[in-house]
Design a protein around this motif. Structure first.
Motif, PDB file in Angstrom:
ATOM      1  N   SER A  98      15.846  -3.200  -6.259  1.00 31.27           N
ATOM      2  CA  SER A  98      14.839  -3.934  -7.355  1.00 31.27           C
ATOM      3  C   SER A  98      15.086  -3.817  -8.560  1.00 31.27           C
ATOM      4  N   ASN A  99      15.043  -4.740  -9.494  1.00 34.92           N
ATOM      5  CA  ASN A  99      15.301  -4.679 -10.997  1.00 34.92           C
ATOM      6  C   ASN A  99      14.213  -3.944 -11.615  1.00 34.92           C
ATOM      7  N   ASP A 100      13.035  -3.903 -11.121  1.00 32.16           N
ATOM      8  CA  ASP A 100      11.834  -3.387 -11.977  1.00 32.16           C
ATOM      9  C   ASP A 100      10.831  -3.079 -10.753  1.00 32.16           C
ATOM     10  N   LEU A 101       9.671  -2.614 -11.454  1.00 29.95           N
ATOM     11  CA  LEU A 101       8.508  -2.317 -10.635  1.00 29.95           C
ATOM     12  C   LEU A 101       7.940  -3.412 -10.016  1.00 29.95           C
ATOM     13  N   SER A 102       7.882  -4.521 -10.663  1.00 32.82           N
ATOM     14  CA  SER A 102       7.378  -5.892 -10.062  1.00 32.82           C
ATOM     15  C   SER A 102       8.027  -6.444  -8.866  1.00 32.82           C
ATOM     16  N   GLU A 103       9.388  -6.504  -8.943  1.00 38.02           N
ATOM     17  CA  GLU A 103      10.301  -6.970  -7.846  1.00 38.02           C
ATOM     18  C   GLU A 103      10.206  -5.993  -7.074  1.00 38.02           C
ATOM     19  N   PHE A 104      10.097  -4.650  -7.055  1.00 35.91           N
ATOM     20  CA  PHE A 104       9.904  -3.571  -6.032  1.00 35.91           C
ATOM     21  C   PHE A 104       8.737  -3.790  -5.292  1.00 35.91           C
ATOM     22  N   ASN A 105       7.531  -4.181  -5.925  1.00 35.97           N
ATOM     23  CA  ASN A 105       6.402  -4.467  -5.276  1.00 35.97           C
ATOM     24  C   ASN A 105       6.094  -5.672  -4.632  1.00 35.97           C
ATOM     25  N   ASN A 106       6.932  -6.430  -5.044  1.00 37.36           N
ATOM     26  CA  ASN A 106       7.198  -7.824  -4.312  1.00 37.36           C
ATOM     27  C   ASN A 106       7.865  -7.942  -2.917  1.00 37.36           C
ATOM     28  N   ARG A 107       8.838  -7.015  -3.085  1.00 37.75           N
ATOM     29  CA  ARG A 107       9.574  -6.944  -1.777  1.00 37.75           C
ATOM     30  C   ARG A 107       8.656  -5.935  -0.718  1.00 37.75           C
ATOM     31  N   VAL A 108       7.789  -4.913  -1.342  1.00 38.21           N
ATOM     32  CA  VAL A 108       6.957  -4.296  -0.516  1.00 38.21           C
ATOM     33  C   VAL A 108       5.892  -4.968   0.317  1.00 38.21           C
ATOM     34  N   GLU A 109       5.466  -6.076  -0.584  1.00 40.39           N
ATOM     35  CA  GLU A 109       4.327  -6.834  -0.207  1.00 40.39           C
ATOM     36  C   GLU A 109       4.667  -7.878   0.860  1.00 40.39           C
ATOM     37  N   LYS A 110       5.886  -8.403   0.625  1.00 38.89           N
ATOM     38  CA  LYS A 110       6.375  -9.564   1.442  1.00 38.89           C
ATOM     39  C   LYS A 110       6.997  -9.021   2.736  1.00 38.89           C
ATOM     40  N   ILE A 111       7.643  -7.899   2.676  1.00 38.83           N
ATOM     41  CA  ILE A 111       8.580  -7.581   3.859  1.00 38.83           C
ATOM     42  C   ILE A 111       8.052  -6.080   4.281  1.00 38.83           C
ATOM     43  N   TYR A 112       7.518  -5.257   3.693  1.00 39.75           N
ATOM     44  CA  TYR A 112       7.169  -3.837   4.341  1.00 39.75           C
ATOM     45  C   TYR A 112       5.808  -3.674   4.664  1.00 39.75           C
ATOM     46  N   LEU A 113       5.033  -4.211   3.826  1.00 42.74           N
ATOM     47  CA  LEU A 113       3.496  -4.161   3.905  1.00 42.74           C
ATOM     48  C   LEU A 113       2.850  -4.726   5.380  1.00 42.74           C
ATOM     49  N   PRO A 114       3.539  -5.739   5.910  1.00 42.10           N
ATOM     50  CA  PRO A 114       3.109  -6.321   7.167  1.00 42.10           C
ATOM     51  C   PRO A 114       3.706  -5.394   8.249  1.00 42.10           C
ATOM     52  N   LYS A 115       4.614  -4.639   7.924  1.00 47.22           N
ATOM     53  CA  LYS A 115       5.152  -3.775   8.799  1.00 47.22           C
ATOM     54  C   LYS A 115       4.205  -2.507   9.176  1.00 47.22           C
ATOM     55  N   ALA A 116       3.873  -2.033   7.909  1.00 44.49           N
ATOM     56  CA  ALA A 116       2.878  -0.992   7.780  1.00 44.49           C
ATOM     57  C   ALA A 116       1.412  -1.579   8.560  1.00 44.49           C
ATOM     58  N   GLU A 117       1.126  -2.591   8.408  1.00 45.82           N
ATOM     59  CA  GLU A 117      -0.139  -3.118   8.847  1.00 45.82           C
ATOM     60  C   GLU A 117      -0.092  -3.102  10.248  1.00 45.82           C
ATOM     61  N   PHE A 118       1.214  -3.685  10.864  1.00 42.61           N
ATOM     62  CA  PHE A 118       0.968  -3.799  12.304  1.00 42.61           C
ATOM     63  C   PHE A 118       1.168  -2.085  12.757  1.00 42.61           C
ATOM     64  N   LEU A 119       1.758  -1.392  12.229  1.00 43.44           N
ATOM     65  CA  LEU A 119       1.623  -0.064  12.762  1.00 43.44           C
ATOM     66  C   LEU A 119       0.093   0.575  12.767  1.00 43.44           C
ATOM     67  N   HIS A 120      -0.561   0.348  11.663  1.00 45.02           N
ATOM     68  CA  HIS A 120      -1.914   0.529  11.701  1.00 45.02           C
ATOM     69  C   HIS A 120      -2.890  -0.243  12.754  1.00 45.02           C
ATOM     70  N   GLU A 121      -2.757  -1.314  12.922  1.00 46.53           N
ATOM     71  CA  GLU A 121      -3.362  -2.133  13.988  1.00 46.53           C
ATOM     72  C   GLU A 121      -3.124  -1.340  15.426  1.00 46.53           C
ATOM     73  N   SER A 122      -1.706  -1.275  15.646  1.00 48.35           N
ATOM     74  CA  SER A 122      -1.324  -0.666  16.941  1.00 48.35           C
ATOM     75  C   SER A 122      -1.854   0.424  17.230  1.00 48.35           C
ATOM     76  N   LEU A 123      -1.910   1.416  16.207  1.00 47.78           N
ATOM     77  CA  LEU A 123      -2.622   2.749  16.466  1.00 47.78           C
ATOM     78  C   LEU A 123      -4.185   2.649  16.945  1.00 47.78           C
ATOM     79  N   THR A 124      -4.559   1.952  16.265  1.00 45.81           N
ATOM     80  CA  THR A 124      -6.196   1.657  16.203  1.00 45.81           C
ATOM     81  C   THR A 124      -6.338   1.119  17.554  1.00 45.81           C
ATOM     82  N   GLU A 125      -5.638   0.279  18.076  1.00 41.04           N
ATOM     83  CA  GLU A 125      -5.452  -0.565  19.486  1.00 41.04           C
ATOM     84  C   GLU A 125      -5.547   0.432  20.630  1.00 41.04           C
ATOM     85  N   ASP A 126      -4.547   1.485  20.155  1.00 36.55           N
ATOM     86  CA  ASP A 126      -4.385   2.750  21.279  1.00 36.55           C
ATOM     87  C   ASP A 126      -5.295   3.804  21.185  1.00 36.55           C
ATOM     88  N   LYS A 127      -6.472   3.579  20.203  1.00 38.35           N
ATOM     89  CA  LYS A 127      -7.719   4.528  20.122  1.00 38.35           C
ATOM     90  C   LYS A 127      -7.187   5.872  19.531  1.00 38.35           C
TER      91      LYS A 127
END
Length: 347
Positions: A103-132
């Protein structure tokens, strides 16, 4: 086991435009790495189950591939030697390709995090919660963290203890500048086994990493034997529709099966290896960029034909179809990637 299918392509298409813009550069880089790979010793055992590999089922970009008759894993017929691995991961030889993920700057970095990687982290969080399991009790070691996008996403999800390890000093420096919390550290490529056998973190994440390791079977065995590790969270590339698209378009950069992707997983091979080590798949998320790849292949093909004026028409016609077509591929486990939360000891 929880299964999830599909992921909207909105936002990702723009991020992946770099593959169109740098097609010639990436294609030539592919050829160099593939040529070096062809000089390695013959691979005799499946990367997933260690069964003897049969004859080639097809050849792509000059490289022969064989589908394992025991677990259905797709294997390139040459080894990921020490020299081959270090030439890519522990040196500067792949910096050109790495630039496509920068990424060229913080804005571009955060955009990639939000669009691509945050859903991955959210799925991990949901899966752990569902596994109690309480996510706040998870200490996460992100192994092979690259530029730190997934670590940043985990940080945004407020996981309490996060550490990212990466062999590339430039990636670690870049990621720490973006995240600001110095969550990334450099590790020596040769210390992989020691780190994973001794870590006291209870969850190890490998996002786009397991397929790059020279000995994934042994690494999973090491993780299994480390009593501190309760879960692994992986993202791996799959042998599916995208590989066939690459066969149809041999003179365009291949994202799925080329360069350092010398073997690919399947639903069957993942189920084989987890069952073999008495692990339990808690959740899986099947989605891909197969149709985004087809958009890219078509755009490049049309652009190369100076008499063809249909580029805008192709793009406007195909874009609205991408998600509808992709979900059908995902549901058949033929997408380009899967995310899995795996419990290291089955109940």
């Amino acid at each position: 086991m929880k299964e999830k299918f599909g992921k909207l392509s909105e936002g990702v298409v723009d991020i992946k435009k770099v593959f169109v813009e740098k097609n010639e550069f990436l294609l030539n880089d592919d050829k160099k790495i593939n040529t070096y790979y062809l000089k390695q010793s013959e691979r005799k055992l499946c990367m997933n189950c260690l069964s003897k590999i049969g004859n080639a089922d097809f050849i792509k970009q000059g490289i022969p591939y064989s589908v394992c008759s025991n677990c259905s894993h797709l294997n390139g017929l040459f080894e990921d030697s020490d020299e081959f691995a270090k030439s890519i991961y522990a040196s500067n030889s792949d910096e050109g390709f790495t630039e496509t993920y920068n990424s060229n700057d913080l804005s571009e970095f955060n955009n990639r995090v939000e669009k691509i990687y945050l859903p991955k982290a959210e799925f991990l969080h949901e899966s752990l919660t569902e596994d109690k399991v309480k996510p706040e009790n998870m200490e996460i070691l992100d192994f092979g963290s690259g530029n730190g996008y997934f670590v940043a996403a985990l940080d945004k999800m407020n996981f309490p203890k996060i550490k990212g390890l990466e062999v590339s000093e430039s990636c670690v420096k870049f990621g720490n500048q973006m995240i600001k919390n110095n969550l990334l550290s450099v590790f020596d490529f040769d210390q992989t086994k020691k780190i994973l056998s001794t870590t006291d973190y209870n969850l190890v994440s490998m996002i786009g990493v397991l397929e790059h390791l020279q000995n994934p079977y042994e690494i999973l065995e090491i993780i299994k034997n480390n009593k501190n590790i309760d879960y692994i969270y992986i993202s791996v590339p799959l042998f599916g529709f995208a590989v066939y698209l690459e066969m149809f378009f041999p003179n365009i950069f291949h994202r799925q099966l080329s360069r350092d992707h010398t073997h690919l997983y399947t639903k069957d091979s993942l189920e084989w290896i987890t069952k073999h080590f008495n692990m339990e798949i808690i959740s899986s998320w099947w989605f891909g960029l197969d149709m985004v790849d087809l958009l890219r292949f078509g755009s490049i093909k049309i652009s190369k034909d100076k008499e063809n004026k249909m580029l805008d028409h192709w793009t406007s016609t195909f874009l609205p179809l991408i998600d509808k077509l992709q979900i059908e591929i995902d549901k058949r486990y033929l997408c380009s990637e899967v995310h899995m939360l795996i419990k290291t000891r089955s109940n």
